[in-house]
Design an enzyme around this catalytic site. Structure first.
Site, mmCIF file in Angstrom:
data_model
loop_
_atom_site.group_PDB
_atom_site.id
_atom_site.type_symbol
_atom_site.label_atom_id
_atom_site.label_comp_id
_atom_site.label_asym_id
_atom_site.label_seq_id
_atom_site.Cartn_x
_atom_site.Cartn_y
_atom_site.Cartn_z
ATOM 1 N N GLN A 268 1.293 -0.978 -0.213
ATOM 2 C CA GLN A 268 -0.355 0.639 0.107
ATOM 3 C C GLN A 268 0.730 1.758 -0.132
ATOM 4 O O GLN A 268 1.987 1.624 0.926
ATOM 5 C CB GLN A 268 -0.721 -0.242 0.814
ATOM 6 N N ALA B 200 -11.563 3.884 3.177
ATOM 7 C CA ALA B 200 -10.682 2.751 2.866
ATOM 8 C C ALA B 200 -10.050 3.028 1.195
ATOM 9 O O ALA B 200 -9.663 4.158 0.686
ATOM 10 C CB ALA B 200 -11.636 1.255 1.960
ATOM 11 N N HIS B 201 -8.821 2.716 1.155
ATOM 12 C CA HIS B 201 -8.020 2.807 0.072
ATOM 13 C C HIS B 201 -8.588 2.551 -1.262
ATOM 14 O O HIS B 201 -9.554 2.450 -1.649
ATOM 15 C CB HIS B 201 -6.670 1.576 -0.748
ATOM 16 N N ASN B 202 -8.091 4.113 -1.926
ATOM 17 C CA ASN B 202 -8.569 4.600 -2.745
ATOM 18 C C ASN B 202 -10.209 4.874 -3.494
ATOM 19 O O ASN B 202 -10.746 5.442 -4.184
ATOM 20 C CB ASN B 202 -8.221 3.805 -3.985
#
Lengths: 292, 292, 292
Positions: free
Chosen positions: A178, A219-221
């Site tokens: 990540q 969350a991511h993105n």
């Protein structure tokens, strides 16, 4: 303070006596010399107010001609009351600097009149804009850029690695590195114990004027567009895009990569497993459009 | 770095020019001299890649013969890309030791090359295995044993008393003493602001390679078997057993003492009030089997 | 310790040999010289216990005449076992004072025999009653009054501003000032990483003997009445009132201003969008009454 000062501040006429105002309160708890508001008309409220002529009431237009007590008619009583509280009663933010127990790594870029509270940890690649206020026990890591006039509440965790794994041939989950960033706009609020993860690749984005409540997972993105409100307990999967001016009610959860149109309303506890068109209300598990 | 080095590392042939590679990116954000991946075949992706001959693409076998740009065909492009990122781009963990603001009680047993971050609190009966990395503002108490190569993210709270009460004859809830332990295996990830409670009696168990996302609640006497992935916002009641290799989607909640079989898939927002057989997909409130 | 001491403490007769008791355990993990309990009758348990005559079993009345091992018959084996653990096995709280890494602002009022753990932050207007125990990394701000004999677990965040916004004519959410208080009664438990927000106006109230689990969100102006149990992951909107002696199961979410009657039972994952009458069980999304 006199009621006439409030009237002048709002640029709305005062009906009735020019009372001394000492405090503010809810209708249910009001005492003499207080300012209150009533958003919707009800006969019960009208009678209650008329029997309490030592209060100033900021009321909806439907109350016209129905009150004996001092009052100000308003097209938006809650917004005008909000402005009164901000102007006359809310403590002004005057605390700047870094609490001596905060750990701020070398390299952090900090704007003017920023506050960083007790027991915070700020990693070396973080940028914090002017007048942003960070409460106690907040952690910010990774390449995280935060705009000006933001509020980060206690216990928020920003910039940890996102949750991405790929099972190898033995079924063992291997972490997908990540390595991405976070960009948070201006006037953003991040709630207590809320988490915002860095992107896997690219950037997790929270636009201007987005307000996020407590215990939310971004969350991511993910990408949250301007003016959207995200209430407590909401859980995003990765890669979700939410359009501007939306409302996400408590405990909503959203599947990965869903696209939520602008002005959408995701109802309490909705489980979102399909895209949501703009200007749409959805509710239920799984969430379906509610025609209204 | 040259594309041929990546090819050699993966032991897979390079198709096309041996480009200089400077960075990595998503397909959507790619710039020249970058490495990208495409997991599934789409004509849109094939055209996009063929028009960008300054990138190296790690692609699925279906792309064979359909690309002009430099590429490497892979049976599992995401896993191979993950390996490239880990080998060539991810920062290596080189930070060991205890941050001076962490409080580590006398009696804690700490392995080799462990890191304990700022503002952590580690109680006296805790054991931490080699190379485990504990981010800032983590609390670990009680008789908690953590294996090697684990990652505990910021704000995680491990080892508080479980939630067990018995109403007395006046209806007043009396706390059932929570005197048990926690055993966390190797290569376990615990997410930001996630909570893992000690057992009432016995042990709360998280096996090797279990990965837990942010804002998850693991209750007293739960047992999570190896390789299971638990995503954000999941809430366990006490005494639940989850078999290995399972996937628990965001915001799932699970009734006390449920048994979830191995290789199970609990879908987004599922409310689990009955046991789940192995190799089963369940969704909904209450959760029901989804035949697929 | 001898079994006869336990018998005398419970004021219940001992059946069988007066064993030496060294520890306590679950039925599944029992070793010689241990005390265990069995709440419900099962033939499997009866056979298992009869084959282990080196243990003392606290058992339900249905076991009368069916056991060879030493035992004590009880109308409420779990409550009597709880009393045994509290009396003979649970460590007594003897830790008082303020950890040197805690930040306690000038003005805080602290009762007798209070403990404030590592890395806590306590704002200047907080009042903490006698014998209240505050674990590590807790944040308490605003005008928050906490009663005596409370337990605040690690990572709890109490007294942040509530989530209240009014969109202006451009759709930009403007914060409604959050100027209210929090009042927490006696013997209240607040779980790890749980959030309790201050009221907008007025007071957020948590009455005596309310027990709250981890990762719960209590919003501005909520009122939780005595003896109610709130389990992990529950999310309240603002202005909710919950009657006494209720049970709120994991991951329940509740719409703003709902009134939940006393002795109600909100089942796992229930989405509450209407008031709930007293003595009622509700389940589902949206929650409906379950006739039982």
């Amino acid at each position: 303070m006199k009621s006439s000062q409030i009237s002048q501040f709002l640029k709305l006429p005062l009906q009735g006596e020019d009372l001394e105002i000492k405090t503010f309160s809810t209708l249910a708890e009001c005492t003499p010399n207080t300012v209150v508001f009533a958003k919707k008309y009800s006969e019960k409220n009208a009678i209650f107010l008329s029997e309490n002529n030592q209060i100033l009431a900021i009321v909806a237009l439907e109350y016209a001609g129905k009150l004996n007590c001092p009052h100000i008619l308003s097209e938006n009583p809650r917004m005008d009351y909000l402005r009164i509280l901000q102007e006359f009663f809310a403590p002004k933010q005057t605390q700047f600097g870094i609490h001596p127990t905060a750990v701020v790594e070398i390299g952090v870029q900090i704007g003017k009149e920023v506050y960083i509270g007790a027991n915070c940890y700020i990693g070396s690649q973080v940028i914090i804009g002017d007048r942003t206020y960070i409460h106690a026990n907040v952690v910010i890591e990774s390449e995280t850029q935060i705009g000006h006039d933001c509020c980060i509440k206690s216990g928020a965790i920003i910039g940890q690695a996102g949750f991405g794994f790929e099972r190898d041939s033995n079924g063992v989950p291997q972490p997908f590195p990540q390595l991405g960033k976070i960009k948070i706009g201006n006037y953003v609020h991040i709630g207590a114990n809320t988490c915002v993860d860095r992107a896997a690749l690219g950037t997790t984005i929270i636009d201007d004027n987005v307000k996020i409540d407590n215990l939310v997972h971004i969350a991511h993105n993910d990408e949250i567009k301007e003016n959207t409100l995200i209430t407590a307990g909401v859980v995003f999967s990765g890669g979700v895009i939410v359009g501007k001016n939306s409302w996400i009610a408590p405990n909503v959860c959203i599947k990965e990569k869903m696209q939520i149109g602008k002005n959408s309303f995701l109802g309490l506890g909705a489980v979102i497993i399909r895209d949501v068109a703009e200007n749409t209300v959805v509710v239920g598990n799984p969430a379906k459009e509610l025609k209204i």
